[in-house]
Each structure stands twice: as structure tokens, then as C-alpha cells.
Design a protein around this motif. Structure first.
Motif, PDB file in Angstrom:
ATOM      1  N   LEU A  49       0.802  -1.229   0.000  1.00  0.00           N
ATOM      2  CA  LEU A  49       0.000   0.000   0.000  1.00  0.00           C
ATOM      3  C   LEU A  49       0.833   1.277   0.000  1.00  0.00           C
ATOM      4  CD1 LEU A  49      -2.665  -1.085   2.657  1.00  0.00           C
ATOM      5  CD2 LEU A  49      -3.033  -0.839   0.188  1.00  0.00           C
ATOM      6  N   MET A  50       2.137   1.168  -0.040  1.00  0.00           N
ATOM      7  CA  MET A  50       3.004   2.345   0.113  1.00  0.00           C
ATOM      8  C   MET A  50       2.742   3.448  -0.914  1.00  0.00           C
ATOM      9  SD  MET A  50       4.626   2.155   2.857  1.00  0.00           S
ATOM     10  CE  MET A  50       5.859   3.414   2.754  1.00  0.00           C
ATOM     11  N   GLY A  51       2.260   3.145  -2.082  1.00  0.00           N
ATOM     12  CA  GLY A  51       2.011   4.169  -3.094  1.00  0.00           C
ATOM     13  C   GLY A  51       0.609   4.739  -3.058  1.00  0.00           C
ATOM     14  N   ALA A  52      -0.171   4.378  -2.048  1.00  0.00           N
ATOM     15  CA  ALA A  52      -1.577   4.800  -1.987  1.00  0.00           C
ATOM     16  C   ALA A  52      -1.698   6.303  -1.769  1.00  0.00           C
ATOM     17  CB  ALA A  52      -2.292   4.050  -0.868  1.00  0.00           C
ATOM     18  N   THR A  53      -2.733   6.898  -2.359  1.00  0.00           N
ATOM     19  CA  THR A  53      -3.052   8.310  -2.159  1.00  0.00           C
ATOM     20  C   THR A  53      -3.621   8.486  -0.760  1.00  0.00           C
ATOM     21  OG1 THR A  53      -3.652   8.353  -4.492  1.00  0.00           O
ATOM     22  CG2 THR A  53      -4.272  10.260  -3.182  1.00  0.00           C
ATOM     23  N   LEU A  54      -3.250   9.586  -0.099  1.00  0.00           N
ATOM     24  CA  LEU A  54      -3.630   9.799   1.295  1.00  0.00           C
ATOM     25  C   LEU A  54      -5.132   9.723   1.548  1.00  0.00           C
ATOM     26  CD1 LEU A  54      -1.189  12.643   2.362  1.00  0.00           C
ATOM     27  CD2 LEU A  54      -1.108  10.237   2.995  1.00  0.00           C
ATOM     28  N   ASP A  55      -5.937  10.369   0.738  1.00  0.00           N
ATOM     29  CA  ASP A  55      -7.378  10.442   1.008  1.00  0.00           C
ATOM     30  C   ASP A  55      -8.184   9.327   0.355  1.00  0.00           C
ATOM     31  OD1 ASP A  55      -7.111  12.689   2.603  1.00  0.00           O
ATOM     32  OD2 ASP A  55      -7.241  14.061   0.910  1.00  0.00           O
ATOM     33  N   SER A  56      -7.506   8.286  -0.108  1.00  0.00           N
ATOM     34  CA  SER A  56      -8.200   7.156  -0.728  1.00  0.00           C
ATOM     35  C   SER A  56      -8.480   6.085   0.333  1.00  0.00           C
ATOM     36  CB  SER A  56      -7.336   6.562  -1.843  1.00  0.00           C
ATOM     37  OG  SER A  56      -6.189   5.944  -1.283  1.00  0.00           O
ATOM     38  N   PRO A  57      -9.345   5.134   0.052  1.00  0.00           N
ATOM     39  CA  PRO A  57      -9.562   4.024   0.990  1.00  0.00           C
ATOM     40  C   PRO A  57      -8.265   3.257   1.276  1.00  0.00           C
ATOM     41  CG  PRO A  57     -11.302   4.058  -0.659  1.00  0.00           C
ATOM     42  CD  PRO A  57     -10.282   5.080  -1.074  1.00  0.00           C
ATOM     43  N   GLU A  58      -7.419   3.104   0.242  1.00  0.00           N
ATOM     44  CA  GLU A  58      -6.137   2.421   0.443  1.00  0.00           C
ATOM     45  C   GLU A  58      -5.222   3.245   1.360  1.00  0.00           C
ATOM     46  OE1 GLU A  58      -7.367   3.071  -2.661  1.00  0.00           O
ATOM     47  OE2 GLU A  58      -8.079   1.071  -3.160  1.00  0.00           O
ATOM     48  N   GLY A  59      -5.250   4.564   1.183  1.00  0.00           N
ATOM     49  CA  GLY A  59      -4.443   5.442   2.032  1.00  0.00           C
ATOM     50  C   GLY A  59      -4.886   5.391   3.481  1.00  0.00           C
ATOM     51  N   GLU A  60      -6.191   5.343   3.691  1.00  0.00           N
ATOM     52  CA  GLU A  60      -6.712   5.223   5.058  1.00  0.00           C
ATOM     53  C   GLU A  60      -6.346   3.871   5.666  1.00  0.00           C
ATOM     54  OE1 GLU A  60     -10.888   6.113   5.157  1.00  0.00           O
ATOM     55  OE2 GLU A  60     -10.573   8.139   4.352  1.00  0.00           O
ATOM     56  N   ARG A  61      -6.413   2.833   4.875  1.00  0.00           N
ATOM     57  CA  ARG A  61      -6.025   1.493   5.349  1.00  0.00           C
ATOM     58  C   ARG A  61      -4.542   1.489   5.723  1.00  0.00           C
ATOM     59  NH1 ARG A  61      -8.274  -3.363   5.435  1.00  0.00           N
ATOM     60  NH2 ARG A  61      -6.944  -5.211   5.379  1.00  0.00           N
ATOM     61  N   LEU A  62      -3.722   2.094   4.872  1.00  0.00           N
ATOM     62  CA  LEU A  62      -2.287   2.195   5.147  1.00  0.00           C
ATOM     63  C   LEU A  62      -2.048   2.921   6.464  1.00  0.00           C
ATOM     64  CD1 LEU A  62       0.714   1.960   4.339  1.00  0.00           C
ATOM     65  CD2 LEU A  62       0.410   4.071   3.028  1.00  0.00           C
ATOM     66  N   ASP A  63      -2.719   4.041   6.662  1.00  0.00           N
ATOM     67  CA  ASP A  63      -2.552   4.825   7.878  1.00  0.00           C
ATOM     68  C   ASP A  63      -2.931   4.014   9.116  1.00  0.00           C
ATOM     69  OD1 ASP A  63      -1.882   7.187   9.259  1.00  0.00           O
ATOM     70  OD2 ASP A  63      -3.977   7.835   9.287  1.00  0.00           O
ATOM     71  N   LEU A  64      -4.039   3.286   9.052  1.00  0.00           N
ATOM     72  CA  LEU A  64      -4.463   2.451  10.178  1.00  0.00           C
ATOM     73  C   LEU A  64      -3.469   1.316  10.448  1.00  0.00           C
ATOM     74  CD1 LEU A  64      -8.303   2.204   9.583  1.00  0.00           C
ATOM     75  CD2 LEU A  64      -7.161   3.228  11.549  1.00  0.00           C
ATOM     76  N   LEU A  65      -3.016   0.672   9.389  1.00  0.00           N
ATOM     77  CA  LEU A  65      -2.059  -0.431   9.564  1.00  0.00           C
ATOM     78  C   LEU A  65      -0.747   0.063  10.172  1.00  0.00           C
ATOM     79  CD1 LEU A  65      -2.630  -2.493   6.293  1.00  0.00           C
ATOM     80  CD2 LEU A  65      -3.036  -3.264   8.647  1.00  0.00           C
ATOM     81  N   VAL A  66      -0.271   1.208   9.712  1.00  0.00           N
ATOM     82  CA  VAL A  66       0.973   1.769  10.259  1.00  0.00           C
ATOM     83  C   VAL A  66       0.793   2.076  11.742  1.00  0.00           C
ATOM     84  CG1 VAL A  66       2.487   3.783  10.189  1.00  0.00           C
ATOM     85  CG2 VAL A  66       1.876   2.615   8.071  1.00  0.00           C
ATOM     86  N   THR A  67      -0.352   2.624  12.114  1.00  0.00           N
ATOM     87  CA  THR A  67      -0.625   2.922  13.525  1.00  0.00           C
ATOM     88  C   THR A  67      -0.628   1.640  14.358  1.00  0.00           C
ATOM     89  OG1 THR A  67      -1.909   4.870  12.896  1.00  0.00           O
ATOM     90  CG2 THR A  67      -2.284   3.987  15.108  1.00  0.00           C
ATOM     91  N   LEU A  68      -1.245   0.595  13.850  1.00  0.00           N
ATOM     92  CA  LEU A  68      -1.274  -0.680  14.573  1.00  0.00           C
ATOM     93  C   LEU A  68       0.121  -1.294  14.691  1.00  0.00           C
ATOM     94  CD1 LEU A  68      -4.521  -2.228  13.063  1.00  0.00           C
ATOM     95  CD2 LEU A  68      -4.196  -1.408  15.406  1.00  0.00           C
ATOM     96  N   VAL A  69       0.903  -1.223  13.615  1.00  0.00           N
ATOM     97  CA  VAL A  69       2.265  -1.763  13.641  1.00  0.00           C
ATOM     98  C   VAL A  69       3.124  -0.990  14.641  1.00  0.00           C
ATOM     99  CG1 VAL A  69       4.392  -1.938  12.283  1.00  0.00           C
ATOM    100  CG2 VAL A  69       2.264  -2.838  11.363  1.00  0.00           C
ATOM    101  N   GLU A  70       3.001   0.337  14.647  1.00  0.00           N
ATOM    102  CA  GLU A  70       3.766   1.142  15.606  1.00  0.00           C
ATOM    103  C   GLU A  70       3.422   0.769  17.040  1.00  0.00           C
ATOM    104  OE1 GLU A  70       2.805   5.122  14.378  1.00  0.00           O
ATOM    105  OE2 GLU A  70       4.496   5.207  12.977  1.00  0.00           O
ATOM    106  N   ALA A  71       2.136   0.571  17.323  1.00  0.00           N
ATOM    107  CA  ALA A  71       1.722   0.175  18.675  1.00  0.00           C
ATOM    108  C   ALA A  71       2.295  -1.196  19.036  1.00  0.00           C
ATOM    109  CB  ALA A  71       0.195   0.167  18.767  1.00  0.00           C
ATOM    110  N   TYR A  72       2.251  -2.132  18.105  1.00  0.00           N
ATOM    111  CA  TYR A  72       2.795  -3.475  18.342  1.00  0.00           C
ATOM    112  C   TYR A  72       4.305  -3.394  18.611  1.00  0.00           C
ATOM    113  CZ  TYR A  72       3.860  -8.420  17.590  1.00  0.00           C
ATOM    114  OH  TYR A  72       4.286  -9.711  17.750  1.00  0.00           O
ATOM    115  N   GLU A  73       5.005  -2.602  17.798  1.00  0.00           N
ATOM    116  CA  GLU A  73       6.464  -2.484  17.967  1.00  0.00           C
ATOM    117  C   GLU A  73       6.816  -1.809  19.294  1.00  0.00           C
ATOM    118  OE1 GLU A  73       7.611  -0.461  14.376  1.00  0.00           O
ATOM    119  OE2 GLU A  73       7.871  -2.356  13.288  1.00  0.00           O
TER     120      GLU A  73
END
Length: 124
Positions: free
Chosen positions: A22-46
Motif C-alpha cells: 500500500l506504500m504508493g496509496a493516495t492519502l485520502d483514498s480508501p487504500e491510504g486510510e487502510r495504510l494509515d491504520l495499519l501503520v498505527t497498529l504496527v507502531e503500537a505493536y512495535e
């Protein structure tokens, strides 16, 4: 959007793989929102499973000196005369509260690093 908490190492690896796709996803797209959520979850896990330890005070000071091209002479306004600076850098003397305040204010070294108990070198 079907996103679940990262609870296991397998969940973590799967999330990293999906983030990569998902790294190339546009920020305001559904893929961009998914990317943002996944990154937040990964950061919390780490943060929970792979916590980063702060450097000890001398390591933090030496790192800032190297990054900013400072010499021990440049530390005198924060620590005191040159002999005092060398005592601190050689772990012969602990930092005082006033030194910690000045190093934090003038060099931006996190206070948490400066108040951490100093690292004791292993004896031979």
C-alpha cells in the motif's frame, strides 16, 4: 474496511507485507486510510514488543556532540570548566540537575536520557 488488532508475530508480518503493497496509496483514498491504520497498529505493536531503550547520559551527550560538530570546549557553558566536562565525558562524575537542565535546553537532549542512571562499563 476489515482491520484487526495485531496480536501475534504472524499478524505483525502480515501487516508489514500489506503496508509494503500500500506504500504508493493516495492519502485520502480508501487504500491510504487502510495504510494509515495499519501503520498505527504496527507502531503500537512495535512499541509494546520491541521497546527502544534510551541512551545513557554520556552516550546522549556524545551523540549530540558528534551530530552538531561540538567539542568539549563547547560544553563548558552547560557543564562547567574543561576539567569538569572531561570528568563527565569519562564517567568520573555524575551530571548535576543544573547541568541536565542546561544540556536539555541548549542541546535539546531528552531529559529522560540525561537522568537515566549511567551505563557501567563491564570490568575485566
Amino acid at each position: 474496511m476489515d482491520i484487526k488488532l495485531i496480536k501475534t508475530d504472524a499478524d505483525y508480518r502480515a501487516a508489514l507485507t500489506e503496508i509494503e503493497t500500500l506504500m504508493g496509496a493516495t492519502l485520502d483514498s480508501p487504500e491510504g486510510e487502510r495504510l494509515d491504520l495499519l501503520v498505527t497498529l504496527v507502531e503500537a505493536y512495535e512499541r509494546h514488543h520491541y521497546p527502544m531503550d534510551l541512551p545513557d547520559p554520556v552516550e546522549a551527550i556524545r551523540f549530540e556532540m558528534e551530530q552538531k560538530g561540538l567539542t568539549p570546549k563547547d560544553l563548558e557553558p552547560m557543564i562547567g570548566r574543561s576539567n569538569r566536562v572531561y570528568e563527565i565525558l569519562n564517567r568520573k562524575r555524575p551530571l548535576t540537575l543544573k547541568m541536565i537542565w542546561r544540556l536539555h535546553r541548549d542541546l535539546g537532549i531528552p531529559a529522560e536520557s540525561l537522568i537515566k542512571p549511567p551505563h557501567k562499563p563491564a570490568s575485566l
